[in-house]
Structure formats: C-alpha cells, structure tokens
Design a protein around this motif. Structure first.
Motif: not given
Length: 143
Positions: A25-29, A73-79
């Motif tokens: 779900s992170t990689r797809s974005q 910048i970008g933010v990735d949040i744990h599922p």
C-alpha cells in the motif's frame, strides 16, 4: 489535534523504514515502487546520508517517516497508524519551518486532498507512471 515529533532518521530506524516502504500500500503510491532489502537500505543510508525524519507520536512510537530531498518532501505512514492524522501533523510541523516545498502525488491518491488542504497547489507538471497521472505540487509559505 494529533501531536508528533520529527527526529533525524538513524541507522537503527532502517528496519522500520523498510517495513513501511515495502508494504504494497506504500509502494503503490511511490514513483519508484521497487522492493528494497534491509541491506539495500543500509547501503543507501551510508552512501546518501539522507536528511529524512522519523515521525514519533505522543507515546514516542515510530508511526512513519518524512522523505526529504532538497525541497521535495513526502510522508509515509505505517499501515497500522494511517487515517489517524499523523501525516497531516507531520506536514504541518515541517511546513512551519520552511518557506517552500514540493512533492509529487498520483492524481488518484487520497493524500492529494490533504496536500490541497495544507496549501499545496498543482504546477501543471504531469508525468504518467504505470499508466497513472503523477502530478507535481508546490507549497509556498506567504507568512
């Protein structure tokens, strides 16, 4: 309102980063949707020495990280911590410190609405990645 603390990414945070980054779900974005091993990540960390930040919640738990590459910048949040306001809080905290930032987002990513609410504007720059529209957005602090 959700409170977060942003602290520099350390080598000891890399297993967490890989866990979040490699989630489908992170990689797809992300523009680069490759899977990375912990060894790949350690090599990248040693070579690049990124200015990335870890996002901690009010219990000092890691909930995500902020990617910083110059002004981009970008933010990735744990599922397990999504849809709780952590990305919004991290962006708000960081954007107070700067006058300009840019980011890229897939047009169909629900986060695009958040970016608009934070004051990011589309530049008109568009790429097509994996048959999806990938937009550039910019933030300018006029205070």
């Amino acid at each position: 309102m959700v409170e977060v603390e942003l602290i520099p990414l350390k080598e000891s945070d890399l297993p967490f980063l890989v866990e979040v980054r490699n989630d489908e779900s992170t990689r797809s974005q992300l523009k680069n949707d490759s899977y990375f091993t912990l060894e790949d990540c350690k090599e990248w960390f040693t070579d690049v020495r990124p200015d990335w930040l870890v996002i901690l919640n009010d219990n000092s738990n890691r909930v995500g990280y902020m990617r910083i590459d110059g002004d981009t910048i970008g933010v990735d949040i744990h599922p397990n911590f999504r849809r709780m306001g952590y990305a919004r809080a991290a962006y708000k905290t960081y954007l107070k410190l700067i006058d300009y930032a840019d980011l890229d987002v897939f047009e169909d990513n629900h986060a695009k609405k958040l970016y608009e609410e934070l004051g990011f504007k589309e530049t008109g720059e568009v790429q097509f990645i994996r048959d999806r529209k990938y937009l550039k957005m910019v933030y300018e602090n006029r205070n």
